[in-house]
Design a protein around this motif. Structure first.
Motif, PDB file in Angstrom:
ATOM      1  N   PRO A  60      37.489  63.739  41.574  1.00 44.20           N
ATOM      2  CA  PRO A  60      38.400  63.592  42.726  1.00 44.20           C
ATOM      3  C   PRO A  60      37.848  62.675  43.815  1.00 44.20           C
ATOM      4  O   PRO A  60      38.606  62.165  44.640  1.00 44.20           O
ATOM      5  CB  PRO A  60      38.559  65.028  43.234  1.00 44.20           C
ATOM      6  N   ASN A  61      36.532  62.451  43.815  1.00 44.64           N
ATOM      7  CA  ASN A  61      35.937  61.578  44.821  1.00 44.64           C
ATOM      8  C   ASN A  61      36.103  60.106  44.458  1.00 44.64           C
ATOM      9  O   ASN A  61      35.940  59.233  45.312  1.00 44.64           O
ATOM     10  CB  ASN A  61      34.455  61.907  44.986  1.00 44.64           C
ATOM     11  N   LEU A  62      36.396  59.841  43.190  1.00 39.01           N
ATOM     12  CA  LEU A  62      36.637  58.469  42.743  1.00 39.01           C
ATOM     13  C   LEU A  62      38.130  58.198  42.581  1.00 39.01           C
ATOM     14  O   LEU A  62      38.638  57.174  43.014  1.00 39.01           O
ATOM     15  CB  LEU A  62      35.921  58.210  41.406  1.00 39.01           C
ATOM     16  N   HIS A  63      38.808  59.129  41.921  1.00 39.69           N
ATOM     17  CA  HIS A  63      40.246  58.998  41.681  1.00 39.69           C
ATOM     18  C   HIS A  63      40.565  57.616  41.111  1.00 39.69           C
ATOM     19  O   HIS A  63      41.355  56.848  41.655  1.00 39.69           O
ATOM     20  CB  HIS A  63      41.013  59.236  42.977  1.00 39.69           C
ATOM     21  N   LEU A  64      39.927  57.285  39.981  1.00 42.45           N
ATOM     22  CA  LEU A  64      40.040  55.951  39.409  1.00 42.45           C
ATOM     23  C   LEU A  64      41.458  55.579  38.983  1.00 42.45           C
ATOM     24  O   LEU A  64      41.796  54.391  38.930  1.00 42.45           O
ATOM     25  CB  LEU A  64      39.091  55.820  38.206  1.00 42.45           C
ATOM     26  N   LYS A  65      42.272  56.555  38.686  1.00 39.90           N
ATOM     27  CA  LYS A  65      43.613  56.256  38.178  1.00 39.90           C
ATOM     28  C   LYS A  65      44.508  55.598  39.223  1.00 39.90           C
ATOM     29  O   LYS A  65      45.572  55.089  38.895  1.00 39.90           O
ATOM     30  CB  LYS A  65      44.263  57.533  37.639  1.00 39.90           C
ATOM     31  N   ARG A  66      44.089  55.613  40.471  1.00 43.50           N
ATOM     32  CA  ARG A  66      44.898  54.965  41.515  1.00 43.50           C
ATOM     33  C   ARG A  66      44.765  53.447  41.474  1.00 43.50           C
ATOM     34  O   ARG A  66      45.550  52.734  42.089  1.00 43.50           O
ATOM     35  CB  ARG A  66      44.461  55.459  42.896  1.00 43.50           C
ATOM     36  N   THR A  68      44.347  49.528  39.635  1.00 39.24           N
ATOM     37  CA  THR A  68      44.876  48.766  38.510  1.00 39.24           C
ATOM     38  C   THR A  68      43.844  48.775  37.390  1.00 39.24           C
ATOM     39  O   THR A  68      42.695  49.193  37.587  1.00 39.24           O
ATOM     40  CB  THR A  68      45.142  47.311  38.934  1.00 39.24           C
ATOM     41  N   ALA A  69      44.243  48.279  36.240  1.00 40.80           N
ATOM     42  CA  ALA A  69      43.312  48.212  35.109  1.00 40.80           C
ATOM     43  C   ALA A  69      42.100  47.362  35.471  1.00 40.80           C
ATOM     44  O   ALA A  69      40.957  47.699  35.123  1.00 40.80           O
ATOM     45  CB  ALA A  69      44.020  47.630  33.885  1.00 40.80           C
ATOM     46  N   ASN A  70      42.318  46.261  36.189  1.00 39.77           N
ATOM     47  CA  ASN A  70      41.207  45.399  36.583  1.00 39.77           C
ATOM     48  C   ASN A  70      40.284  46.099  37.574  1.00 39.77           C
ATOM     49  O   ASN A  70      39.065  45.916  37.536  1.00 39.77           O
ATOM     50  CB  ASN A  70      41.724  44.093  37.204  1.00 39.77           C
ATOM     51  N   GLY A  71      40.865  46.895  38.471  1.00 40.14           N
ATOM     52  CA  GLY A  71      40.061  47.625  39.432  1.00 40.14           C
ATOM     53  C   GLY A  71      39.155  48.633  38.742  1.00 40.14           C
ATOM     54  O   GLY A  71      37.969  48.745  39.070  1.00 40.14           O
ATOM     55  N   ARG A  72      39.703  49.365  37.774  1.00 41.80           N
ATOM     56  CA  ARG A  72      38.901  50.342  37.035  1.00 41.80           C
ATOM     57  C   ARG A  72      37.818  49.628  36.223  1.00 41.80           C
ATOM     58  O   ARG A  72      36.660  50.070  36.174  1.00 41.80           O
ATOM     59  CB  ARG A  72      39.782  51.143  36.082  1.00 41.80           C
ATOM     60  N   TYR A  73      38.207  48.532  35.600  1.00 44.81           N
ATOM     61  CA  TYR A  73      37.279  47.774  34.759  1.00 44.81           C
ATOM     62  C   TYR A  73      36.119  47.227  35.585  1.00 44.81           C
ATOM     63  O   TYR A  73      34.951  47.315  35.184  1.00 44.81           O
ATOM     64  CB  TYR A  73      38.050  46.635  34.077  1.00 44.81           C
ATOM     65  N   LEU A  74      36.419  46.690  36.753  1.00 44.84           N
ATOM     66  CA  LEU A  74      35.369  46.136  37.589  1.00 44.84           C
ATOM     67  C   LEU A  74      34.417  47.231  38.063  1.00 44.84           C
ATOM     68  O   LEU A  74      33.199  47.036  38.072  1.00 44.84           O
ATOM     69  CB  LEU A  74      35.962  45.404  38.795  1.00 44.84           C
ATOM     70  N   PHE A  75      34.960  48.379  38.455  1.00 43.20           N
ATOM     71  CA  PHE A  75      34.092  49.455  38.927  1.00 43.20           C
ATOM     72  C   PHE A  75      33.115  49.874  37.837  1.00 43.20           C
ATOM     73  O   PHE A  75      31.906  49.993  38.076  1.00 43.20           O
ATOM     74  CB  PHE A  75      34.922  50.663  39.369  1.00 43.20           C
ATOM     75  N   LEU A  76      33.620  50.077  36.626  1.00 43.36           N
ATOM     76  CA  LEU A  76      32.741  50.459  35.519  1.00 43.36           C
ATOM     77  C   LEU A  76      31.753  49.343  35.205  1.00 43.36           C
ATOM     78  O   LEU A  76      30.582  49.604  34.874  1.00 43.36           O
ATOM     79  CB  LEU A  76      33.570  50.795  34.281  1.00 43.36           C
ATOM     80  N   SER A 104      39.099  36.508  35.537  1.00 46.81           N
ATOM     81  CA  SER A 104      39.126  35.227  36.243  1.00 46.81           C
ATOM     82  C   SER A 104      38.664  35.468  37.680  1.00 46.81           C
ATOM     83  O   SER A 104      38.565  36.614  38.135  1.00 46.81           O
ATOM     84  CB  SER A 104      40.534  34.642  36.246  1.00 46.81           C
ATOM     85  N   GLU A 105      38.403  34.392  38.412  1.00 47.18           N
ATOM     86  CA  GLU A 105      37.963  34.552  39.802  1.00 47.18           C
ATOM     87  C   GLU A 105      39.022  35.269  40.646  1.00 47.18           C
ATOM     88  O   GLU A 105      38.695  36.110  41.481  1.00 47.18           O
ATOM     89  CB  GLU A 105      37.640  33.189  40.413  1.00 47.18           C
ATOM     90  N   SER A 106      40.286  34.931  40.412  1.00 44.16           N
ATOM     91  CA  SER A 106      41.365  35.572  41.180  1.00 44.16           C
ATOM     92  C   SER A 106      41.503  37.043  40.800  1.00 44.16           C
ATOM     93  O   SER A 106      41.757  37.905  41.657  1.00 44.16           O
ATOM     94  CB  SER A 106      42.685  34.843  40.956  1.00 44.16           C
ATOM     95  N   GLU A 107      41.351  37.368  39.534  1.00 50.82           N
ATOM     96  CA  GLU A 107      41.421  38.766  39.089  1.00 50.82           C
ATOM     97  C   GLU A 107      40.251  39.567  39.658  1.00 50.82           C
ATOM     98  O   GLU A 107      40.421  40.714  40.089  1.00 50.82           O
ATOM     99  CB  GLU A 107      41.408  38.835  37.565  1.00 50.82           C
ATOM    100  N   LEU A 108      39.084  38.946  39.669  1.00 53.96           N
ATOM    101  CA  LEU A 108      37.906  39.600  40.216  1.00 53.96           C
ATOM    102  C   LEU A 108      38.088  39.864  41.712  1.00 53.96           C
ATOM    103  O   LEU A 108      37.780  40.955  42.202  1.00 53.96           O
ATOM    104  CB  LEU A 108      36.664  38.733  39.992  1.00 53.96           C
ATOM    105  N   LYS A 109      38.609  38.886  42.415  1.00 49.00           N
ATOM    106  CA  LYS A 109      38.832  39.036  43.853  1.00 49.00           C
ATOM    107  C   LYS A 109      39.801  40.180  44.140  1.00 49.00           C
ATOM    108  O   LYS A 109      39.559  41.024  45.011  1.00 49.00           O
ATOM    109  CB  LYS A 109      39.374  37.737  44.440  1.00 49.00           C
ATOM    110  N   GLU A 114      40.554  45.972  45.950  1.00 48.85           N
ATOM    111  CA  GLU A 114      40.985  47.351  45.730  1.00 48.85           C
ATOM    112  C   GLU A 114      39.839  48.332  45.984  1.00 48.85           C
ATOM    113  O   GLU A 114      39.998  49.334  46.693  1.00 48.85           O
ATOM    114  CB  GLU A 114      41.453  47.541  44.281  1.00 48.85           C
ATOM    115  N   LEU A 115      38.683  48.035  45.393  1.00 48.49           N
ATOM    116  CA  LEU A 115      37.536  48.935  45.483  1.00 48.49           C
ATOM    117  C   LEU A 115      36.973  49.002  46.902  1.00 48.49           C
ATOM    118  O   LEU A 115      36.551  50.065  47.358  1.00 48.49           O
ATOM    119  CB  LEU A 115      36.450  48.479  44.502  1.00 48.49           C
ATOM    120  N   ILE A 116      36.984  47.862  47.589  1.00 50.62           N
ATOM    121  CA  ILE A 116      36.494  47.828  48.972  1.00 50.62           C
ATOM    122  C   ILE A 116      37.413  48.653  49.874  1.00 50.62           C
ATOM    123  O   ILE A 116      36.958  49.436  50.710  1.00 50.62           O
ATOM    124  CB  ILE A 116      36.405  46.376  49.477  1.00 50.62           C
TER     125      ILE A 116
END
Length: 219
Positions: A60-66, A68-76, A104-109, A114-116
């Motif tokens: 619950p402190n991460l709540h990764l499902k909130r 996007t797929a790219n956001g979850r992928y980058l965090f991992l 891509s750079e835009s996807e990473l950004k 999201e994570l920030i």
């Protein structure tokens, strides 16, 4: 910062101050892999492995499902980035991250934003560093871990403004262990407990002094 520290991954630190969760295994960050003699050792603090559970998806402190797929992928991906450290404070090299993940750079950004915004990642574009508190929380099992993280970061990472949120989190953990030692020691504290209390108090002082000195580099 996130909530006041609790025992990471459901693991309660041992009853003996400054103990290690696996005392018979030695320092895993410095051990040579079996069957590969002569291989250059990793620098101290560099991640060889990261302790992770499938429970990460329901934490619950991460709540990764909130995200996007790219956001979850980058965090991992950050948990296993080439230059990542157990403390969660490490250099961020966009080219390597894009190359390793295929983003891509835009996807990473977009994923990073999201994570920030969620407070899971701190990013210093000037110093090109990131701080991922989750990594520290899952690597702390005793005060020894805090001391090692601080010594490593003090030598290599004070150039970035992210040293301050890193230090704040480290202090929260030190205060957690201080509180615990005081409760366990009561009026009849053992010599080891008194030593632990003094060491943790000194650590907090050193953290605060280092932050004050480092601020001159951030201005």
């Amino acid at each position: 910062m996130t909530r006041y520290p609790e025992a990471p991954m459901g693991y309660e630190p041992g009853d003996i101050p400054f103990d290690d969760p696996h005392p018979d295994e030695g320092d895993l960050s410095e051990r040579e892999p079996e069957g590969r003699p002569g291989k250059k050792k990793k620098s101290r603090g560099e991640v060889r492995f990261f302790r992770m559970s499938a429970a990460i998806w329901s934490d619950p402190n991460l709540h990764l499902k909130r995200f996007t797929a790219n956001g979850r992928y980058l965090f991992l991906s950050l948990l296993f980035a080439r230059h990542s450290r157990m403390s969660g404070l490490f250099p961020f090299q966009q080219g390597l991250i894009c190359g390793d993940t295929g983003l891509s750079e835009s996807e990473l950004k977009g994923a990073m934003e999201e994570l920030i915004a969620a407070g899971l990642v701190y990013f210093d574009p000037r110093g090109q560093t990131v701080f991922v508190p989750y990594m520290m929380d899952n690597a702390v099992f005793s005060p020894n871990n805090l001391i090692g993280m601080f010594q490593d970061a003090r030598q290599t990472m004070t150039y970035t403004r992210l040293f301050e949120p890193f230090a704040d989190r480290l202090k929260e953990w030190a205060e957690y262990f201080l509180t615990r030692l005081r409760k366990e020691g009561s009026d009849a504290a053992q010599e080891g407990d008194r030593t632990g209390l003094k060491t943790l108090s000194n650590l907090i002082d050193e953290i605060e002094e280092t932050v004050e000195d480092a601020r001159f580099d951030w201005e």
